[in-house]
Design an enzyme around this catalytic site. Structure first.
Site, PDB file in Angstrom:
ATOM      1  CB  CYS A  68      -0.910   0.008   1.230  1.00 16.79           C
ATOM      2  SG  CYS A  68      -1.957   1.472   1.353  1.00 16.79           S
ATOM      3  CB  CYS A  74      -3.022   4.709   6.439  1.00 18.41           C
ATOM      4  SG  CYS A  74      -4.481   3.801   6.995  1.00 18.41           S
ATOM      5  CB  CYS A 157      -8.040   0.476   2.192  1.00 16.45           C
ATOM      6  SG  CYS A 157      -7.463  -0.543   3.577  1.00 16.45           S
ATOM      7  CD  GLN A 269     -14.178 -13.664  15.070  1.00 13.35           C
ATOM      8  OE1 GLN A 269     -13.232 -12.889  14.880  1.00 13.35           O
ATOM      9  NE2 GLN A 269     -14.457 -14.169  16.261  1.00 13.35           N
ATOM     10  CG  PHE A 298     -17.853 -14.235  26.054  1.00 17.40           C
ATOM     11  CD1 PHE A 298     -18.069 -13.010  26.645  1.00 17.40           C
ATOM     12  CD2 PHE A 298     -17.204 -15.220  26.792  1.00 17.40           C
ATOM     13  CE1 PHE A 298     -17.653 -12.752  27.945  1.00 17.40           C
ATOM     14  CE2 PHE A 298     -16.774 -14.981  28.093  1.00 17.40           C
ATOM     15  CZ  PHE A 298     -17.002 -13.743  28.680  1.00 17.40           C
ATOM     16  CG  ASN A 303     -18.626 -17.428  13.970  1.00 23.01           C
ATOM     17  OD1 ASN A 303     -18.920 -17.433  12.789  1.00 23.01           O
ATOM     18  ND2 ASN A 303     -17.374 -17.577  14.388  1.00 23.01           N
ATOM     19  CD  GLU A 319     -22.942 -11.581  23.058  1.00 22.27           C
ATOM     20  OE1 GLU A 319     -22.785 -10.377  23.337  1.00 22.27           O
ATOM     21  OE2 GLU A 319     -22.007 -12.370  22.813  1.00 22.27           O
ATOM     22  CB  CYS A 393      -9.494 -10.877  20.228  1.00 27.07           C
ATOM     23  SG  CYS A 393     -10.396 -10.108  21.593  1.00 27.07           S
TER      24      CYS A 393
END
Length: 436
Positions: A68, A74, A157, A269, A298, A303, A319, A393
Site C-alpha cells: 500500500c 495510515c 485500501c 469476525q 460470549f 458463529n 451472550e 483476541c
C-alpha cells in the site's frame, strides 16, 4: 527534533521497533527487529519516547516493500514492511511470552499457525470522515499512524474488502459534494457473502438532495446504504428497502453449512476466510460427539454455537447483547436447528445462579472480548467439564485465564497457537485447548 543512531532490539505490541537511548525506551515507527537506524524523536514522554526512522543504516532480511502506498501514513496497518512468515513469528512469540510471564504456563505442543488471504480480507470496519477546510475537500479513511486525531489522506485500501477498498477516494468525493459534508462523522462497512453495506453516521438530518446522492452511489457501485442519525438503534436502510446481510460457514463435511444473517453494526469476525479456518480448528480441538452437551460463552450471533449444534446433543449459547441473542435464535430457526438454546447474560457479572450456569456441561467454548473470561472462571467450569477450547483476541487475557484454568481448576494446557485474523497488524488472535 534530535536524531540518534540505535539498534532495534524488539518489537512492541503495536508493531513498532524498540530501541534504548541512555536507558530510556524509544518506540520507532517503521523499524524492524535487528535493524540499525538513525531515528528522529517526534514526541517525548516521561518514561518513553516516540520516534520515526530518519535513515535505515542496516536492513532486516525480513523487510519487504509495503504493497500500500499509504503505509506509514495510515494507521490501519503496522507490519506491511515485514514479510508474512516473520509477522506470524512475531505473533507466536508474543503469545508464548504472555503465557510464560503472565499465566506461568506453557502448552504441551504448539499448533501450526492459521493463515489465509492477506489482502482484501477486512469485511468489517469503521472509516473516519473529516471535512478539511485547508485542503478544500473531505478525507475518508483510517486514523493517521503518527497522530490518531487526524484522518489519513488515502484513496484506496489494500486490506479492505475488494468491493470497497479501491473506492475510498470515491466515497470522499461523494461526501465532498453533499450539503452535509461537515456533518458525516464516520462510515461503518460490513460485507456479507453477497452484499456490502455502508452505514453513514450523520450529525444533522440529511437533505433530500443528499439522500438521493447516497442512493445513487449505492446503485452505481452495488452497496446497500444505511443511515445512522443517532445511537445504534437508529440505524435503518435507505436503499434498498430491505437489504440482506448474511454469510455461510461450514459445520463440517458431514453436517452441511450454516447461514448467519446479521445487521451491519453487529459483531462478526473481521476476516471471513480466517473465520472459516478458525471454526474448523475449534471443532477439531473440541472434538464434539453426538451425546455431548456444550456451553458456548460470549456466543454472539452463534458463529460457533450453530455449527456445534449440528454435531452434538445440545448446545447453549450465552451472550450479553440482547440483539445478538435474538438474531442467534432467529438464525437457529432459519437453519432448522432445534437443539440450540440462547441466553442473555452479562458475563462480566456473577451469573452462578443462572439456570445454564448450574448445569453440567461436557465441553466449554469461550470466545471473550479483550477483557477475557476471568469473571466466568470464578464459578465455571464444573467438574463434569473435561475439555475447553478458548478463542482469544488478546494474548495477555488468554495467558491470565490459562493460569486460572491450570493452577486453580486443574486443567492442562494441551495446545495453543496463533491465527492471523488481522494480517499486516500486530493484533494477535489465538486459540488454546485445555483438558483435565
Amino acid at each position: 527534533m534530535k536524531e540518534f543512531e540505535a539498534e532495534i532490539t524488539d518489537l512492541s505490541h503495536d508493531g513498532k521497533g524498540v530501541a534504548r537511548i541512555d536507558g530510556k525506551a524509544v518506540f520507532v515507527s517503521g523499524a524492524l527487529l535487528g535493524e540499525q537506524v538513525r531515528l528522529r524523536i517526534r514526541k517525548r514522554h516521561r518514561n518513553f519516547d516516540e520516534a520515526e526512522v530518519a535513515e535505515l543504516l542496516t536492513r532486516s532480511p525480513h523487510r519487504v516493500e509495503p504493497k500500500c502506498r499509504h503505509f506509514g501514513q495510515c494507521g490501519g496497518c503496522s507490519l506491511q514492511h515485514l514479510d508474512a512468515e516473520a509477522q506470524i513469528a512475531v505473533k507466536q512469540r508474543a503469545l508464548a511470552d504472555n503465557f510464560a510471564r503472565i499465566g506461568k504456563v506453557e502448552p504441551q505442543s504448539w499448533l501450526p499457525p492459521l493463515t489465509d488471504e492477506a489482502w482484501g480480507y477486512r469485511r468489517k470496519g469503521r472509516l473516519s470522515v473529516r471535512a478539511v477546510a485547508k485542503k478544500g475537500r473531505v478525507l475518508v479513511g483510517f486514523r493517521e499512524e503518527s497522530n490518531p486525531r487526524f484522518v489519513a489522506d488515502i484513496d484506496q485500501c489494500e486490506v479492505v474488502h475488494p468491493a470497497l477498498g479501491p473506492k475510498i477516494g470515491l466515497l470522499a468525493e461523494l461526501i465532498g459534494t453533499m450539503d452535509a459534508a461537515a456533518d458525516i462523522a464516520q462510515i461503518e462497512f460490513a460485507a456479507g457473502d453477497d452484499t456490502v453495506a455502508l452505514v453513514f453516521r450523520h450529525l444533522q438530518p440529511l437533505s433530500e438532495r443528499d439522500r438521493a446522492a447516497l442512493v445513487g452511489f449505492g446503485q452505481r457501485h452495488g452497496f446497500a446504504i444505511y443511515l445512522q442519525p443517532g445511537g445504534i438503534s437508529s440505524v435503518h436502510p435507505l436503499w434498498p428497502e430491505q437489504p440482506r446481510l448474511a454469510f455461510r460457514i461450514p459445520a463440517g463435511a458431514d453436517a452441511g453449512d450454516v447461514e448467519l444473517e446479521f445487521q451491519p453494526l453487529d459483531f462478526v469476525q473481521v476476516n471471513a476466510g480466517m473465520n472459516r479456518r478458525m471454526l474448523a480448528r475449534a471443532l477439531e480441538l473440541l472434538d464434539p460427539q453426538p451425546a455431548d452437551r456444550v456451553l458456548d460463552l460470549f456466543c454472539g450471533l452463534g458463529n460457533f454455537t450453530l455449527p456445534l449444534a449440528r454435531r452434538v446433543a445440545e448446545v447453549a449459547g450465552v451472550e450479553g447483547e440482547h440483539g445478538l441473542v435474538a438474531r442467534a435464535a432467529d438464525n437457529a430457526a432459519r437453519n432448522g436447528i432445534a437443539n440450540a438454546r440462547f441466553h442473555v447474560a452479562n458475563l462480566f457479572e456473577d451469573q452462578r445462579g443462572a439456570e445454564w450456569a448450574r448445569q453440567p456441561w461436557d465441553k466449554l467454548l469461550l470466545d471473550p472480548p479483550r477483557a477475557g473470561a476471568d469473571k466466568v472462571l470464578d464459578y465455571l467450569p464444573h467438574k463434569a467439564t473435561q475439555r475447553i477450547v478458548y478463542v482469544s483476541c488478546h494474548p495477555a487475557s488468554l495467558a491470565r485465564d490459562a493460569g486460572i484454568l491450570v493452577h486453580r481448576h486443574g486443567f492442562r494446557l494441551v495446545s495453543a497457537g496463533v491465527m492471523d485474523m488481522f494480517p499486516h497488524t500486530a493484533h494477535v488472535e489465538s486459540i488454546a485447548l485445555f483438558e483435565r
